[in-house]
Design an enzyme around this catalytic site. Sequence first.
Site, PDB file in Angstrom:
ATOM      1  N   ARG A  49     -31.572 -29.599   3.724  1.00 19.55           N
ATOM      2  CA  ARG A  49     -32.902 -29.498   4.334  1.00 19.55           C
ATOM      3  C   ARG A  49     -33.073 -28.119   4.927  1.00 19.55           C
ATOM      4  O   ARG A  49     -32.804 -27.900   6.110  1.00 19.55           O
ATOM      5  CB  ARG A  49     -33.034 -30.534   5.448  1.00 19.55           C
ATOM      6  CG  ARG A  49     -32.945 -31.954   4.944  1.00 19.55           C
ATOM      7  CD  ARG A  49     -32.953 -32.895   6.130  1.00 19.55           C
ATOM      8  NE  ARG A  49     -32.605 -34.245   5.696  1.00 19.55           N
ATOM      9  CZ  ARG A  49     -32.307 -35.229   6.513  1.00 19.55           C
ATOM     10  NH1 ARG A  49     -32.306 -35.031   7.825  1.00 19.55           N
ATOM     11  NH2 ARG A  49     -32.012 -36.419   6.043  1.00 19.55           N
ATOM     12  N   ASP A  51     -34.632 -24.967   6.728  1.00 19.26           N
ATOM     13  CA  ASP A  51     -35.612 -24.834   7.815  1.00 19.26           C
ATOM     14  C   ASP A  51     -36.865 -24.092   7.360  1.00 19.26           C
ATOM     15  O   ASP A  51     -36.849 -23.402   6.339  1.00 19.26           O
ATOM     16  CB  ASP A  51     -35.025 -23.981   8.962  1.00 19.26           C
ATOM     17  CG  ASP A  51     -33.818 -24.620   9.599  1.00 19.26           C
ATOM     18  OD1 ASP A  51     -33.711 -25.864   9.599  1.00 19.26           O
ATOM     19  OD2 ASP A  51     -32.960 -23.861  10.117  1.00 19.26           O
ATOM     20  N   TYR A 109     -24.589 -20.080   1.200  1.00 17.77           N
ATOM     21  CA  TYR A 109     -25.760 -19.427   1.791  1.00 17.77           C
ATOM     22  C   TYR A 109     -25.530 -17.923   1.861  1.00 17.77           C
ATOM     23  O   TYR A 109     -24.392 -17.465   1.994  1.00 17.77           O
ATOM     24  CB  TYR A 109     -25.993 -19.919   3.227  1.00 17.77           C
ATOM     25  CG  TYR A 109     -26.722 -21.235   3.344  1.00 17.77           C
ATOM     26  CD1 TYR A 109     -28.120 -21.282   3.360  1.00 17.77           C
ATOM     27  CD2 TYR A 109     -26.031 -22.446   3.469  1.00 17.77           C
ATOM     28  CE1 TYR A 109     -28.800 -22.482   3.487  1.00 17.77           C
ATOM     29  CE2 TYR A 109     -26.710 -23.649   3.597  1.00 17.77           C
ATOM     30  CZ  TYR A 109     -28.099 -23.659   3.606  1.00 17.77           C
ATOM     31  OH  TYR A 109     -28.775 -24.838   3.731  1.00 17.77           O
ATOM     32  N   ARG A 198     -27.237 -19.906  10.481  1.00 15.56           N
ATOM     33  CA  ARG A 198     -28.003 -18.974  11.320  1.00 15.56           C
ATOM     34  C   ARG A 198     -27.305 -18.735  12.658  1.00 15.56           C
ATOM     35  O   ARG A 198     -27.399 -17.641  13.227  1.00 15.56           O
ATOM     36  CB  ARG A 198     -29.412 -19.500  11.549  1.00 15.56           C
ATOM     37  CG  ARG A 198     -30.277 -19.430  10.291  1.00 15.56           C
ATOM     38  CD  ARG A 198     -31.541 -20.236  10.439  1.00 15.56           C
ATOM     39  NE  ARG A 198     -32.328 -19.806  11.589  1.00 15.56           N
ATOM     40  CZ  ARG A 198     -33.403 -20.456  12.041  1.00 15.56           C
ATOM     41  NH1 ARG A 198     -33.794 -21.578  11.429  1.00 15.56           N
ATOM     42  NH2 ARG A 198     -34.060 -20.014  13.083  1.00 15.56           N
TER      43      ARG A 198
END
Lengths: 245, 245
Positions: A49, A51, A109, A198
């Site tokens: 999911r 952001d 990522y 993040r």
Amino acid sequence: MRIKLVLAYDGTTYHGWQIQKKEPTIQQMLEDSLARICNRHIRIHGAGRTDAGVHALGQVAHFDPPPENTGIPWQQALNSLLASSIRIVRYQQVTGSFHARFSARVKHYSYSFWTEKFFVYPQRRNFVWHAGPLNIEAMSAAADHLVGRHDFCSFMNKGTETRDTVRHVWNINFRQGCFPQETVMHIRADGFLKQMARNIAGALVQVGRGKLRPQEMEKILQHRDRSLAPATAPARGLCLEAVEY
Amino acid sequence: MRIKLVLAYDGTTYHGWQIQKKEPTIQQMLEDSLARICNRHIRIHGAGRTDAGVHALGQVAHFDPPPENTGIPWQQALNSLLASSIRIVRYQQVTGSFHARFSARVKHYSYSFWTEKFFVYPQRRNFVWHAGPLNIEAMSAAADHLVGRHDFCSFMNKGTETRDTVRHVWNINFRQGCFPQETVMHIRADGFLKQMARNIAGALVQVGRGKLRPQEMEKILQHRDRSLAPATAPARGLCLEAVEY
């Protein structure tokens, strides 16, 4: 029949992957397009999911088309209906045991930093964090403390119920980006807690700016307290590169 | 006092450089910001009137601030007021004989092509033309026919009054772009007629696709008739890279 999709998107104008009540999301756009092809609502399941504002080059999703919708060239069919900010990269038929989220073994990522003092490239503004000059060597040394199997709850933001906060980070490395002023952090793990990538990027930037020493990553991990760790890096630098099964 | 600005912008959401009645333009945004700093309207003069959707990394402009506004750090002052889609790259004080448009000797544009069959990188959709596979060698050979001093009226769209349609193209070359799937055409000339760079890009793509032979560029030049030349390439691939004085 089950179809696996690999998709890319510019997340700038979307409120993330997951369907929300009013705001446009990637999942919503996909389900809307699928409904136009299949003449009924089809649920689509994503691997992660992402952001609001986070991008993807290799998000994975699956759905079960109705039996009458066989032989559809899903890439062309969906791309012809989707906004140009979302593209189906490829698709394949998979067995019913495949699940985009639960079968995922590793996620990859990237996080892009603009590492010059001035940001003079507005064409990249939605895809990088203008973090300024960074000591990448120190950041690499700090990242080494995070590689391995750890409780990452210091790097998890609240908002989802997660019992198990242990994850295995396989590697974190830094490379020159496509643009010479960009440095890209690549991180692969068996899974990511809410905003973990993040939060790691945010902590490593503090090291890169000389405000934290690399070995302080150990302490942050051990504290198991989000409030003691540095701030979350902005969404726009993050991109879901690939999901491995 | 006269100030020279070098500026970059993502032209995607603007209706080009030049002020229009209603639509947002780069010049308008700059003049609005200048007015807030100087408390009065100041006219700003650009080197080139980029079209709607065209980008810049090295657009040049000048303006004459009122005598009371000396010692202003124009880069920081303007960047703090401008949208993040427009950035002042640098500024310098120049003599009153400098004119962003009339003093320009050479302009350098780039045009970016996505040269794979499928376009799977939505983050780049506003900055490249998805032209598909291209024979770059043939395009280079075709471009060689355009280099030099020629009447480029076959490559000029209507809309501005221009008596002299002769321009000197100093060079046109092709390089790998920042992204491996991108090829970038660089073109330098003493000036560009309306949409000349996009019309050249459009014609060269027809060569790259095998629909025109390189030597047919000669014929197109000699015809001096826009209607016989291939279609204009989309604005989004074009970027004003630099202006030389």
